[in-house]
Write an enzyme that holds these catalytic residues in place. Structure first.
Site, PDB file in Angstrom:
ATOM      1  N   CYS A  66       0.933  -1.140  -0.099  1.00  0.00           N
ATOM      2  CA  CYS A  66       0.188   0.067   0.120  1.00  0.00           C
ATOM      3  C   CYS A  66       0.999   1.032  -0.037  1.00  0.00           C
ATOM      4  O   CYS A  66       2.187   1.061   0.276  1.00  0.00           O
ATOM      5  CB  CYS A  66      -0.983   0.018   1.093  1.00  0.00           C
ATOM      6  N   ARG A  86       1.875   1.324  -5.876  1.00  0.00           N
ATOM      7  CA  ARG A  86       2.225   0.232  -4.800  1.00  0.00           C
ATOM      8  C   ARG A  86       0.835  -0.730  -4.378  1.00  0.00           C
ATOM      9  O   ARG A  86       0.727  -1.473  -3.548  1.00  0.00           O
ATOM     10  CB  ARG A  86       2.467   1.040  -3.715  1.00  0.00           C
ATOM     11  N   TRP A 119      -3.777  -2.100  -1.400  1.00  0.00           N
ATOM     12  CA  TRP A 119      -3.781  -3.294  -1.978  1.00  0.00           C
ATOM     13  C   TRP A 119      -4.103  -4.408  -0.923  1.00  0.00           C
ATOM     14  O   TRP A 119      -3.514  -4.614  -0.087  1.00  0.00           O
ATOM     15  CB  TRP A 119      -2.294  -3.661  -2.392  1.00  0.00           C
ATOM     16  N   ASN A 130       0.551   0.704   6.014  1.00  0.00           N
ATOM     17  CA  ASN A 130       1.039  -0.210   5.148  1.00  0.00           C
ATOM     18  C   ASN A 130       1.697  -1.346   5.779  1.00  0.00           C
ATOM     19  O   ASN A 130       2.635  -0.966   6.695  1.00  0.00           O
ATOM     20  CB  ASN A 130       1.881   0.701   4.138  1.00  0.00           C
ATOM     21  N   GLY A 131       1.344  -2.446   5.603  1.00  0.00           N
ATOM     22  CA  GLY A 131       2.040  -3.611   6.218  1.00  0.00           C
ATOM     23  C   GLY A 131       0.943  -4.699   6.545  1.00  0.00           C
ATOM     24  O   GLY A 131      -0.314  -4.521   6.091  1.00  0.00           O
ATOM     25  N   GLU A 151      11.972 -15.065 -17.401  1.00  0.00           N
ATOM     26  CA  GLU A 151      11.581 -13.658 -17.216  1.00  0.00           C
ATOM     27  C   GLU A 151      10.771 -13.237 -18.492  1.00  0.00           C
ATOM     28  O   GLU A 151       9.623 -12.414 -18.259  1.00  0.00           O
ATOM     29  CB  GLU A 151      13.127 -12.751 -17.154  1.00  0.00           C
ATOM     30  N   LYS A 159       7.111 -11.480 -17.670  1.00  0.00           N
ATOM     31  CA  LYS A 159       6.782 -10.253 -18.213  1.00  0.00           C
ATOM     32  C   LYS A 159       5.283 -10.481 -19.202  1.00  0.00           C
ATOM     33  O   LYS A 159       4.569  -9.600 -18.901  1.00  0.00           O
ATOM     34  CB  LYS A 159       7.712  -9.851 -19.247  1.00  0.00           C
ATOM     35  N   GLU A 170       2.301 -11.254 -16.843  1.00  0.00           N
ATOM     36  CA  GLU A 170       1.760 -10.254 -15.759  1.00  0.00           C
ATOM     37  C   GLU A 170       1.043  -9.083 -16.320  1.00  0.00           C
ATOM     38  O   GLU A 170       0.443  -8.507 -15.949  1.00  0.00           O
ATOM     39  CB  GLU A 170       2.965 -10.201 -14.888  1.00  0.00           C
ATOM     40  N   HIS A 227       9.996 -34.075 -22.624  1.00  0.00           N
ATOM     41  CA  HIS A 227       9.504 -34.919 -21.414  1.00  0.00           C
ATOM     42  C   HIS A 227       8.139 -34.502 -21.031  1.00  0.00           C
ATOM     43  O   HIS A 227       7.885 -34.959 -19.827  1.00  0.00           O
ATOM     44  CB  HIS A 227      10.612 -34.865 -20.162  1.00  0.00           C
ATOM     45  N   LYS A 231       3.500  -2.986  -6.758  1.00  0.00           N
ATOM     46  CA  LYS A 231       4.955  -2.922  -6.850  1.00  0.00           C
ATOM     47  C   LYS A 231       5.776  -3.641  -5.826  1.00  0.00           C
ATOM     48  O   LYS A 231       6.774  -4.318  -6.008  1.00  0.00           O
ATOM     49  CB  LYS A 231       5.177  -1.498  -7.199  1.00  0.00           C
TER      50      LYS A 231
HETATM   51  C1  F6R Z   1       7.512  -8.771 -12.114  1.00  0.00           C
HETATM   52  C2  F6R Z   1       8.221  -7.979 -10.649  1.00  0.00           C
HETATM   53  C3  F6R Z   1       8.225  -8.963  -9.429  1.00  0.00           C
HETATM   54  C4  F6R Z   1       9.370  -8.384  -8.570  1.00  0.00           C
HETATM   55  C5  F6R Z   1       9.340  -9.132  -7.460  1.00  0.00           C
HETATM   56  C6  F6R Z   1      10.494  -8.741  -6.441  1.00  0.00           C
HETATM   57  O1  F6R Z   1       7.711  -7.986 -13.090  1.00  0.00           O
HETATM   58  O2  F6R Z   1       8.375  -6.779 -10.585  1.00  0.00           O
HETATM   59  O3  F6R Z   1       8.244 -10.196  -9.993  1.00  0.00           O
HETATM   60  O4  F6R Z   1      10.529  -8.623  -9.272  1.00  0.00           O
HETATM   61  O5  F6R Z   1       8.072  -8.882  -6.478  1.00  0.00           O
HETATM   62  O6  F6R Z   1      10.370  -7.394  -6.219  1.00  0.00           O
HETATM   63  P1  F6R Z   1      11.668  -6.740  -5.345  1.00  0.00           P
HETATM   64  O7  F6R Z   1      12.926  -6.744  -6.749  1.00  0.00           O
HETATM   65  O8  F6R Z   1      11.324  -5.131  -5.311  1.00  0.00           O
HETATM   66  O9  F6R Z   1      12.025  -7.446  -4.527  1.00  0.00           O
END
Ligand code: F6R
Length: 606
Positions: free
Chosen positions: A2, A27, A75, A101-102, A479, A483, A486, A502, A601
């Protein structure tokens, strides 16, 4: 997960809070609210959905006059994203409002206890216990009430609090959740992230766990958990306010993809001098290197995949075994880690709950810990023995791009640095040339692929996408698939190309798109065989490779290109066309690219 923001000064608070919340919206974005204090009365407005709804409901803040207030963008964790569960939460007597937040882990028992004492709950949130505890402990002294309340809470919290008995004052409390104070002239702020502060001030104070602040328009006082006042350093935020704006791009994600040459340059350039890799921040690590028998990389999501890509360079150059572990698994696995293990923790935000927990677990087992982090002053940075910052600048889009590539760039340099101090590095000058050329190569990878929007139109309606590759290509495929899924919500999975037969090959049918990564010459023939296998079962292959790779070029249906580069250092280049493809597919599908559904985020919950 949040975002919280607070303001006190001479301006109308509501527009300042709304502006701050817009900057923090990445966030969390399922509901939002603000509380503004005018004289001794607190007015609250909350909405379901985005900050735009809150702006509309408050008439851009005009409906809530007053120069002191707190705000929140959510969130949801405890309780659905509804207006009732949105913050701020108000005490039963209406004198206190709280944003949080938390997560409060012991909220159930506190809730029962407070209900038994006659407190009325209006929401399903864990947060609401906080405001009732403050009301219960307030006997005319807010500092005292906050200390007593904090002593009852278990979990993580960054709190913003106002009390109608103290007009013009806001309180900020930190425990295991980021919180930064912004120091202005005749006005002061707090926020979960500096992005919400830089348009007002570059002077900030990073609160540490257990600290809280009493903030007036013309003074800021910080206290420890026992109520002792402490002196805090005022830091300067170096990046420009424009770094947190879209700069003419349709989305932050596109801007951040395009920023990668600059971000990787900013990360690499200061660490290469006269053909040598130099980490001033790691000088005290050097004496420990002789004792390192194993390296463990731990992280979540894309940061974990960055670790998967960096492992190859570390093992090849340093000849030390490297394990890459998901932080959420490692923390519960009683890992075989000891004083002979160097643990590398990777996190863009530095606030990811599982990553922090894994870091603490490794420290408790005696391991040396090195963090690769983007956000200055974050929890991971403050807990590790050594921190190397990626100088990517603020990353606003929820899906990471420049965060990921700069993390890998640091791993490459770290591999060279460790190998050098173990006496294993040959031809350092050639290697540093390769590293210094990475930003240029990333730019070429952007420029070489004008067909990406057309490819996105071709593939955007597919039922599923498979990404395949071997070795370093496989690490990037992981990755690339993340990408894609998501931001476009298109089902995407990555497979080690050799594993297809397999099991997964059973899913290949007529016109199934397969994205094949073929940028590693040493195993090119092998991946080519896998391409032929899926094609002969009807798949359409989009290959990512070099222009000069005639075999792949002649067999693939569609192509993405990167410039020639040593496969050991190619991940930061290879990912770029895949980021752009995901971006354009998501755009074709009309998705909310910067704020994908259900995501946030910085993942500050387990
Ligand atoms: C995907 C993405 C997430 C972060 C993950 C770790 O695009 O951004 O998978 O990589 O939540 O976040 P950090 O790097 O902030 O620990």
């Amino acid at each position: 997960m949040c975002g919280i923001v607070g303001y006190t000064g001479t301006q109308e608070a509501a527009p300042v809070l709304l502006d701050g919340l817009k900057k923090l919206e990445y966030r969390g974005y399922d509901s939002a609210g603000i509380a503004v204090m005018e004289g001794r009365s607190i007015a609250i407005c909350k909405v379901k959905g985005r900050i735009a709804n809150l702006c509309e409901k408050t008439k851009d803040g005009e409906a809530l006059p007053g120069t002191t207030g707190i705000g929140h963008t959510r969130w949801a964790t405890h309780g659905a994203p509804t207006e009732e569960n949105a913050h701020p939460h108000l005490s039963n007597d209406g004198r206190f409002a709280v944003v949080h937040n938390g997560i409060i882990e012991n909220y159930m028992s506190l809730r029962d206890e407070l209900i038994r004492s006659g407190y009325r709950f209006e929401s399903e949130t864990d947060t609401e216990v906080i405001v009732h505890l403050i009301e219960r402990y307030y006997k005319g002294n807010m500092r005292d009430a906050l200390i007593k309340t904090s002593n009852r809470l278990q979990g993580s919290y960054a709190l913003g609090v106002i009390c109608s008995e103290e007009p013009g004052r806001i309180y900020a409390v930190r425990e295991a959740s980021p919180l930064i104070l912004g120091i202005g002239v005749g006005e002061n702020f707090f926020a979960s992230d500096v992005t919400a502060l830089v348009s007002h001030t570059r002077s900030v104070i990073y609160l540490e766990d257990g600290e809280f602040a009493e903030i007036d328009a013309d003074s800021v006082r910080v206290f420890d958990g026992a109520g002792q006042e402490i002196r805090k350093k005022i830091s300067r935020v170096l990046w420009d306010v424009r770094a947190a704006e879209k700069g003419g791009h349709e989305h932050f994600m596109l801007k951040e993809i395009m920023e990668q040459p600059g971000a990787v340059r900013a990360t690499v350039a200061p660490r290469i001098r006269n053909g040598e890799v130099v980490f001033e921040e790691l000088e005290t690590l050097i004496p420990h290197l002789e004792n390192v028998r194993k390296i463990v990389i731990t992280a979540c999501g894309s940061a974990y995949y960055a670790g998967c890509a960096g492992k190859y360079a570390l093992e090849r150059l340093c000849r030390i075994p490297v394990e890459v572990e998901l932080a959420s698994e490692l923390r519960y696995s009683d890992p075989l880690i000891d004083e002979g293990t160097l643990v590398i923790v990777i996190s863009q935000s530095g606030e990811t709950a599982d990553t922090i927990a894994a870091l603490k677990e490794c420290r408790s087992k005696g391991a040396k810990t090195l963090a690769i982090v983007n956000v200055v002053g974050s929890t991971v940075a403050s807990l590790a023995d050594w921190t190397v910052y990626t100088w990517a600048g603020p990353e606003i889009a929820v899906a990471t791009t420049k965060g990921y590539t700069t993390q890998i760039a640091v791993l490459y340099m770290l591999a060279a640095y460790i190998a050098k101090h173990l006496g294993l590095l040959q031809n350092e000058a050639a290697l540093t040339d390769t590293l210094q050329a990475l930003p240029r190569r990333i730019q070429q990878a952007i420029d070489m692929n004008p067909s990406i929007p057309a490819l996105a139109r071709k593939y955007h309606a597919s039922k599923a996408l498979f990404f395949i590759g071997r070795n370093t290509d496989y690490a990037v495929a992981l990755e690339g698939a993340l990408k894609m899924k998501e931001i476009s919500y298109l089902h995407s999975e990555a497979y080690a190309a050799g594993e297809l037969k397999h099991g997964t090959i059973a899913l290949i049918e007529e016109h199934q798109p397969v994205i094949a990564l073929c940028c590693n010459a040493s195993i090119m023939e092998k991946t080519l065989s896998n391409i032929v296998e899926v094609k002969s079962r009807g798949a359409e292959v989009l290959a990512l490779t070099f222009r000069s790779n005639r075999q792949i070029v002649s067999v693939a249906d569609d192509l993405l290109f990167i410039p020639p580069v040593d496969p050991l250092f190619s991940a930061v280049i290879e990912i770029v066309p895949l980021q752009l493809l995901a971006y354009h597919v998501a755009r074709e599908n009309g998705c909310d690219i910067d704020k994908p559904k259900n995501l946030a985020k910085s993942v500050t919950v387990e």
